[in-house]
Design an enzyme around this catalytic site. Structure first.
Site, PDB file in Angstrom:
ATOM      1  N   GLY A  30       0.802  -1.220   0.000  1.00 51.23           N
ATOM      2  CA  GLY A  30       0.000   0.000   0.000  1.00 51.23           C
ATOM      3  C   GLY A  30       0.831   1.264   0.000  1.00 51.23           C
ATOM      4  O   GLY A  30       0.290   2.364   0.042  1.00 51.23           O
ATOM      5  N   CYS A  31       2.143   1.112  -0.051  1.00 51.50           N
ATOM      6  CA  CYS A  31       3.032   2.265  -0.086  1.00 51.50           C
ATOM      7  C   CYS A  31       3.574   2.418  -1.506  1.00 51.50           C
ATOM      8  O   CYS A  31       3.893   1.426  -2.160  1.00 51.50           O
ATOM      9  CB  CYS A  31       4.203   2.085   0.881  1.00 51.50           C
ATOM     10  SG  CYS A  31       3.693   1.963   2.607  1.00 51.50           S
ATOM     11  N   ALA A  32       3.688   3.655  -1.969  1.00 48.74           N
ATOM     12  CA  ALA A  32       4.221   3.904  -3.305  1.00 48.74           C
ATOM     13  C   ALA A  32       5.696   3.529  -3.369  1.00 48.74           C
ATOM     14  O   ALA A  32       6.171   3.026  -4.373  1.00 48.74           O
ATOM     15  CB  ALA A  32       4.029   5.370  -3.678  1.00 48.74           C
ATOM     16  N   SER A  33       6.421   3.765  -2.296  1.00 52.18           N
ATOM     17  CA  SER A  33       7.829   3.384  -2.237  1.00 52.18           C
ATOM     18  C   SER A  33       7.938   2.063  -1.476  1.00 52.18           C
ATOM     19  O   SER A  33       6.959   1.556  -0.945  1.00 52.18           O
ATOM     20  CB  SER A  33       8.640   4.472  -1.540  1.00 52.18           C
ATOM     21  OG  SER A  33       8.082   4.789  -0.298  1.00 52.18           O
TER      22      SER A  33
END
Length: 139
Positions: free
Chosen positions: A49-52
């Protein structure tokens, strides 16, 4: 309910008026964090769920919660450092009582993070709460 370490960040933010300076402050918090061992950067510790890329490695010792973390993005590393100051050292049962969203609002972070970063922050908080909740259930 926040730790003294988090309250110290809140106090520092009261003296930093410019958002760019606050952003740099958060990044510096991430740079000051201990390095997460490569052996802990595994799928089991990766936060979805994190872009990075983000890894959180929680520990519960004698009923006290803490976690280590890392990211490949500087601002996200800073957010991890801020969350560590919010949660590390709390009794595992108290972790669930922390309103992390409200605490982060005290820093004004919500209005200055992109929607992707906000979603990532939410995912990190959910992972922390999940681990703490499972520990409370099993104790």
């Amino acid at each position: 309910m926040a730790t003294q370490a988090f309250e110290d960040i809140v106090e520092d933010f009261e003296f930093i008026e410019d958002w760019e300076d606050r952003y740099r402050y958060v990044i510096e918090q991430g740079k000051d964090m201990p390095e997460l061992q490569d052996a802990l950067r595994v799928p089991a510790t990766k936060v979805d769920g994190c872009a990075s890329q983000v890894w959180l490695h929680p520990k519960i010792e004698a009923g006290v919660f803490s976690f280590e973390g890392a990211s490949d993005a500087m601002i996200v590393s800073g957010l991890i450092a801020v969350l560590r100051k919010l949660y590390n050292g709390l009794a595992v049962s108290d972790v669930l009582d922390v309103d992390a969203r409200a605490e982060m609002e005290r820093l004004g972070l919500n209005e200055h993070l992109s929607s992707q970063r906000s979603n990532g922050l939410r995912a990190m908080i959910e992972r922390i709460r999940l681990v703490a909740g499972e520990a409370v259930k099993s104790s």
